[in-house]
Design an enzyme around this catalytic site. Sequence first.
Site, PDB file in Angstrom:
ATOM      1  N   SER A   1     -22.354 -95.954  -7.454  1.00  0.00           N
ATOM      2  CA  SER A   1     -22.900 -96.124  -8.803  1.00  0.00           C
ATOM      3  C   SER A   1     -21.778 -96.635  -9.706  1.00  0.00           C
ATOM      4  CB  SER A   1     -23.490 -94.800  -9.308  1.00  0.00           C
ATOM      5  OG  SER A   1     -24.126 -94.979 -10.560  1.00  0.00           O
TER       6      SER A   1
ATOM      7  N   ASP B   1     -27.051 -88.642  -7.025  1.00  0.00           N
ATOM      8  CA  ASP B   1     -27.769 -89.465  -6.057  1.00  0.00           C
ATOM      9  C   ASP B   1     -26.891 -89.709  -4.842  1.00  0.00           C
ATOM     10  OD1 ASP B   1     -29.845 -90.960  -4.996  1.00  0.00           O
ATOM     11  OD2 ASP B   1     -29.101 -92.834  -5.851  1.00  0.00           O
TER      12      ASP B   1
ATOM     13  N   HIS C   1     -26.246 -98.698  -7.863  1.00  0.00           N
ATOM     14  CA  HIS C   1     -26.932 -98.578  -9.145  1.00  0.00           C
ATOM     15  C   HIS C   1     -26.380 -99.664 -10.067  1.00  0.00           C
ATOM     16  CE1 HIS C   1     -27.362 -93.971  -8.313  1.00  0.00           C
ATOM     17  NE2 HIS C   1     -28.184 -94.698  -7.583  1.00  0.00           N
TER      18      HIS C   1
END
Length: 390
Positions: A201, A321, A228
Amino acid sequence: MPLVPINVLLAENSLVTLEILQRILSGSADVKVVGIALNGQQALDLIPSTKPDVICTDLFMERMDGLELTRQVMAKYPRPILVISNAVQGKDTEMIARALQAGAVDVFPKPTTGLPSDYEKVKAALIHKIKVLAGVRVFMKPLRDPIREPIRDPMPKASASLNIPATKHPTATNLTVSVGAIANPSDRLMTQFKVLAIGASTGGPGAFEKILYRLPANFPIPVICAQHISEGFLEGLVNLLDSKCLLKVKIAQVGEFPQAGIIYFAPETQHLELDSHGQFIYSLGAQAREYCPSITMLFKSIARFYGKTCMGVLLTGMGNDGAEGLKAIFDTGGLTIAQDEQSSVIFGMPKEAIALGAAHYVLPLPDIAPFLLTQAQLERPKSPKTDKLR
């Protein structure tokens, strides 16, 4: 609200835009504008005295543009940089990629009208980005960074070996392998693992570079990635990686089977999974709407299909995540790696995975690619130790 405001330095060549940005940022108790500059050189000169926590810069400025300012800042005064520009709209994939490659952490498109009222509409989103960046750890990036050049001779000579320093990473000691003979395709029958999955991310584009650039052209297994990223930016990142990597880099397409020699990325607006036949599918998974594409959904589907023959790597990022997904790979007997705290831009996702007991190995970013090469080409240790966060 933070105890002290976030100090922001603005670099913008338009006096009108500069005034608008000052006004909307000064309206937040969380942000303090500590300096303004009309070009990159002025901004660079102001850093030692203003000590900004975050630098917001346009790209097109006289004397020194935003890209060169970003390169100079990351080499001399590393700070989180947010590019605020008309040149980072979703369609401007090349410029977005160049900004990220130079060292910017994120980009924020200016309202196309330039009207103060439209800036007010994006005020909350802009301040949120600045808050996120204020918590990001950045690292010095030399002006000539050899890491950004692909390895042109991917296979060392027959007598060469890949070593992971024992002093830093006792869990990875003794994983030294002579790789000269692996250029022979028949020797790939020794490979135990069949796929490599990587998720990231915040800070991910830079982390992916440092891993993917080091994979040789004959890396024997497919690589499947989830990052992400704001909508419209993935194409630029993929194009940049494809231009530098020795492996082909592309966005995974529905119906494809993962193939060796290719690095696949999940699309930016849907989740990527494997079906029961091992083909790529897209999904909208209601259980994972907070993160898209979902690293956990990707990892879990890879664990279901490949079982103990998959490797999973969870890199820098905010939130959790990927943690449960990495645990799924761990539980099926696959090999799992989490990036360590010292080399992570944000240690959120790796920390959550480590807390779940999902990581066999916790490694600094520079050591991950060499370690993956040993594991993709030779059988792993039968009982890997776990380097847990203590």
